[in-house]
Design an enzyme around this catalytic site. Structure first.
Site, PDB file in Angstrom:
ATOM      1  N   LYS A   1       0.839  -1.208   0.000  1.00 58.44           N
ATOM      2  CA  LYS A   1       0.000   0.000   0.000  1.00 58.44           C
ATOM      3  C   LYS A   1       0.873   1.257   0.000  1.00 58.44           C
ATOM      4  CE  LYS A   1      -3.612   2.713   0.630  1.00 58.44           C
ATOM      5  NZ  LYS A   1      -4.619   3.025  -0.360  1.00 58.44           N
TER       6      LYS A   1
ATOM      7  N   LYS B   1      -0.388  11.782   5.372  1.00 58.80           N
ATOM      8  CA  LYS B   1      -0.027  10.717   6.310  1.00 58.80           C
ATOM      9  C   LYS B   1       0.633   9.550   5.575  1.00 58.80           C
ATOM     10  CE  LYS B   1      -3.210   7.829   6.736  1.00 58.80           C
ATOM     11  NZ  LYS B   1      -3.778   6.555   6.391  1.00 58.80           N
TER      12      LYS B   1
HETATM   13  P1  NAD Z   1     -12.595   8.731   7.426  1.00 54.67           P
HETATM   14  O1  NAD Z   1     -11.941   9.799   8.224  1.00 54.67           O
HETATM   15  O2  NAD Z   1     -13.712   9.079   6.510  1.00 54.67           O
HETATM   16  O3  NAD Z   1     -13.148   7.574   8.413  1.00 54.67           O
HETATM   17  C1  NAD Z   1     -12.464   7.084   9.528  1.00 54.67           C
HETATM   18  C2  NAD Z   1     -13.490   6.691  10.580  1.00 54.67           C
HETATM   19  O4  NAD Z   1     -12.812   6.139  11.723  1.00 54.67           O
HETATM   20  C3  NAD Z   1     -14.297   7.897  11.092  1.00 54.67           C
HETATM   21  O5  NAD Z   1     -15.685   7.614  10.985  1.00 54.67           O
HETATM   22  C4  NAD Z   1     -13.844   8.057  12.536  1.00 54.67           C
HETATM   23  O6  NAD Z   1     -14.865   8.566  13.397  1.00 54.67           O
HETATM   24  C5  NAD Z   1     -13.467   6.613  12.879  1.00 54.67           C
HETATM   25  N1  NAD Z   1     -12.588   6.507  14.034  1.00 54.67           N
HETATM   26  C6  NAD Z   1     -11.507   7.266  14.340  1.00 54.67           C
HETATM   27  N2  NAD Z   1     -10.960   6.856  15.495  1.00 54.67           N
HETATM   28  C7  NAD Z   1     -11.703   5.805  15.917  1.00 54.67           C
HETATM   29  C8  NAD Z   1     -11.628   4.958  17.059  1.00 54.67           C
HETATM   30  N3  NAD Z   1     -10.668   5.109  17.990  1.00 54.67           N
HETATM   31  N4  NAD Z   1     -12.570   3.992  17.204  1.00 54.67           N
HETATM   32  C9  NAD Z   1     -13.552   3.838  16.275  1.00 54.67           C
HETATM   33  N5  NAD Z   1     -13.663   4.609  15.179  1.00 54.67           N
HETATM   34  C10 NAD Z   1     -12.746   5.573  15.000  1.00 54.67           C
HETATM   35  O7  NAD Z   1     -11.426   7.999   6.643  1.00 54.67           O
HETATM   36  P2  NAD Z   1     -11.541   7.043   5.364  1.00 54.67           P
HETATM   37  O8  NAD Z   1     -11.382   7.864   4.132  1.00 54.67           O
HETATM   38  O9  NAD Z   1     -12.707   6.119   5.525  1.00 54.67           O
HETATM   39  O10 NAD Z   1     -10.166   6.224   5.515  1.00 54.67           O
HETATM   40  C11 NAD Z   1     -10.012   5.151   6.448  1.00 54.67           C
HETATM   41  C12 NAD Z   1      -8.680   4.459   6.158  1.00 54.67           C
HETATM   42  O11 NAD Z   1      -8.694   3.949   4.807  1.00 54.67           O
HETATM   43  C13 NAD Z   1      -7.466   5.401   6.251  1.00 54.67           C
HETATM   44  O12 NAD Z   1      -6.373   4.704   6.804  1.00 54.67           O
HETATM   45  C14 NAD Z   1      -7.208   5.778   4.806  1.00 54.67           C
HETATM   46  O13 NAD Z   1      -5.852   6.128   4.578  1.00 54.67           O
HETATM   47  C15 NAD Z   1      -7.592   4.497   4.089  1.00 54.67           C
HETATM   48  N6  NAD Z   1      -8.047   4.642   2.691  1.00 54.67           N
HETATM   49  C16 NAD Z   1      -8.915   5.642   2.330  1.00 54.67           C
HETATM   50  C17 NAD Z   1      -9.312   5.751   0.986  1.00 54.67           C
HETATM   51  C18 NAD Z   1     -10.268   6.832   0.512  1.00 54.67           C
HETATM   52  O14 NAD Z   1     -10.375   7.052  -0.705  1.00 54.67           O
HETATM   53  N7  NAD Z   1     -10.966   7.545   1.399  1.00 54.67           N
HETATM   54  C19 NAD Z   1      -8.844   4.846   0.034  1.00 54.67           C
HETATM   55  C20 NAD Z   1      -7.996   3.821   0.445  1.00 54.67           C
HETATM   56  C21 NAD Z   1      -7.601   3.730   1.776  1.00 54.67           C
END
Ligand code: NAD
Length: 292
Positions: free
Chosen positions: A171, A239
């Protein structure tokens, strides 16, 4: 059917959990943001009040949280899963974190007789919604085989890369390509605009040639529309480049392109655009070029 606990219901986690519900799995969901927990639970599953509660009642636990500190909180924090996981359960972290953290997490949970996979994804919000994610998996073959039916509900291209941490390392490689390609598309379309030619036609022409890419297609259109609603947030892309740069440092691999894009993302964040989609690099390029 194994009972699944899903922790982290944001842009990615919510649609991934919903696809598992649609596939007939019994889900127990939790997000630190109670409204998000309730929103997903209302689509047909039960809601939990903590990560601990999820781990107590699940055969498979999936996490999809922003970064390492949040994952550490889920595992080792107050009401974390470490004292609740059942022996023989399977823990799958699908967030993007450093490979070294994934290995530390793996070792701590394996000591509790839990199977562990790092399984970060690529494909964005659309991939999560359409269940077409690419999933890069690190961990044992036995754990991978157990996880595969569940991963197939969320993704299409599922590759067992290697042992613990290997999925996250893949990744990291993905995120280098994504960041540098977005910057390339942003620079090219900014140049086209400043030259006074039709940037939409440039994108159209380039999509049929060697510069074709999904980023030129999807993010190129976002740039033309000045639509920077996330998507993938700028601070999460930063990040991921931080992870890449740290890994490059540890392995003595210079990553000059990643360093430059990281600095540009820092500039975007400093301007208050951390929550915009990472394609907002084009907004920065436009402003730096005096055309936006
Ligand atoms: P986001 O910020 O939309 O969602 C993250 C969620 O985690 C939020 O709802 C938040 O409230 C929750 N959260 C935070 N701390 C928490 C805890 N201690 N306990 C429970 N819930 C908690 O982020 P996202 O875009 O969904 O991304 C999530 C992961 O996936 C990240 O690591 C990101 O790098 C990765 N990712 C994102 C994408 C994208 O296009 N958005 C694509 C691939 C990978």
């Amino acid at each position: 059917m194994e009972r699944i606990g899903f922790i982290g219901l944001g842009i990615m986690g919510a649609p991934m959990a919903q696809n598992l519900i649609k596939a007939g799995y019994y889900l127990h969901v939790y997000d630190i943001d109670h409204d998000r927990t309730i929103a997903v639970a209302s689509s047909g599953c039960s809601n939990a009040s903590s990560a601990y509660h999820v781990a107590r009642t699940s055969d498979i636990i999936i996490t999809m949280v922003p970064d390492t500190p949040e994952l550490e909180q889920v595992i080792w924090g107050e009401n974390g899963i470490i004292d609740a996981v059942r022996p023989d359960s399977l823990f799958i972290d699908m967030s993007t974190i450093a490979s070294s953290t994934a290995i530390r997490m793996h070792d701590a949970l394996v000591a509790k007789k839990v199977q562990v996979l790092d399984a970060p994804v690529s494909g964005g919000q659309t991939g999560a919604e359409q269940a077409t994610l690419s999933i890069m998996v690190g961990g044992s073959k036995q754990a991978f085989d157990r996880a595969l039916p569940v991963l197939k509900v969320m993704g299409k291209n599922i590759v067992h890369i290697g042992g613990p941490g290997a999925g996250q390392m893949a990744k990291t490689c993905n995120q280098i390509i994504v960041a540098l390609t977005i910057q390339g598309v942003a620079e090219a379309l900014t140049l086209a605009k400043k030259a006074g030619i039709d940037a939409a036609k440039v994108r159209e022409a380039l999509l049929g040639g060697f510069a074709q890419s999904r980023i030129l297609d999807v993010h190129g259109q976002r740039m033309l529309d000045n639509n920077y609603q996330p998507g993938f947030k700028t601070h999460l892309q930063r990040k991921d480049l931080n992870i890449a740069l740290q890994t490059g440092n540890e392995l003595a691999v210079p990553l000059p392109g990643s360093s430059q894009v990281a600095a540009l993302l820092d500039a975007l964040i400093a301007r208050g655009d951390a929550e915009l989609d990472h394609s907002a690099l084009a907004k920065l390029m436009g402003e730096m070029s005096g055309i936006d």
